[in-house]
Scaffold this motif. Sequence first.
Motif, short mmCIF file in Angstrom:
data_model
loop_
_atom_site.label_atom_id
_atom_site.label_comp_id
_atom_site.label_asym_id
_atom_site.label_seq_id
_atom_site.Cartn_x
_atom_site.Cartn_y
_atom_site.Cartn_z
N ILE A 37 -9.93 40.72 106.53
CA ILE A 37 -10.84 41.87 106.52
C ILE A 37 -12.25 41.32 106.64
O ILE A 37 -12.53 40.17 106.32
CB ILE A 37 -10.70 42.72 105.23
CG1 ILE A 37 -10.99 41.88 103.98
CG2 ILE A 37 -9.34 43.36 105.14
CD1 ILE A 37 -11.10 42.70 102.71
N THR A 38 -13.16 42.14 107.12
CA THR A 38 -14.55 41.75 107.24
C THR A 38 -15.34 42.39 106.10
O THR A 38 -15.24 43.59 105.87
CB THR A 38 -15.14 42.21 108.59
OG1 THR A 38 -14.34 41.66 109.63
CG2 THR A 38 -16.56 41.71 108.76
N ALA A 39 -16.11 41.57 105.39
CA ALA A 39 -16.92 42.06 104.28
C ALA A 39 -18.39 41.84 104.63
O ALA A 39 -18.78 40.78 105.11
CB ALA A 39 -16.58 41.32 103.01
N HIS A 40 -19.20 42.88 104.43
CA HIS A 40 -20.63 42.81 104.71
C HIS A 40 -21.41 42.83 103.40
O HIS A 40 -20.97 43.41 102.41
CB HIS A 40 -21.07 44.01 105.55
CG HIS A 40 -20.40 44.08 106.87
ND1 HIS A 40 -20.67 43.23 107.90
CD2 HIS A 40 -19.43 44.92 107.33
CE1 HIS A 40 -19.93 43.53 108.93
NE2 HIS A 40 -19.15 44.54 108.61
N CYS A 41 -22.56 42.19 103.41
CA CYS A 41 -23.45 42.17 102.25
C CYS A 41 -23.95 43.59 101.98
O CYS A 41 -24.42 44.27 102.89
CB CYS A 41 -24.62 41.23 102.50
SG CYS A 41 -25.84 41.20 101.18
N ALA A 42 -23.86 44.03 100.74
CA ALA A 42 -24.29 45.38 100.39
C ALA A 42 -25.81 45.52 100.35
O ALA A 42 -26.35 46.60 100.60
CB ALA A 42 -23.72 45.76 99.03
N THR A 43 -26.52 44.44 100.10
CA THR A 43 -27.97 44.50 99.99
C THR A 43 -28.63 44.68 101.36
O THR A 43 -29.50 45.52 101.53
CB THR A 43 -28.52 43.23 99.32
OG1 THR A 43 -27.90 43.08 98.06
CG2 THR A 43 -30.02 43.30 99.15
#
Length: 61
Positions: A37-43
């Motif tokens: 899965i691809t996870a992106h920075c929330a900030t």
Amino acid sequence: MTHRTTPPPRICPDCDGFASVAVTLGGRDVRGHLRTITAHCATCSGTGLVRTRRVREGARA
């Protein structure tokens, strides 16, 4: 003396510029590929840079 024409971009302090990562879920699918899965920075929302807010002159707090 030389001057920079543009200021350097501000790198996100939470992800250090590595805003998107692929995380393996463990195991493989029927074809032998890793499940990821691809996870992106929330900030920074996956950009790697921190946006600066411009305050209007004369704006009230």
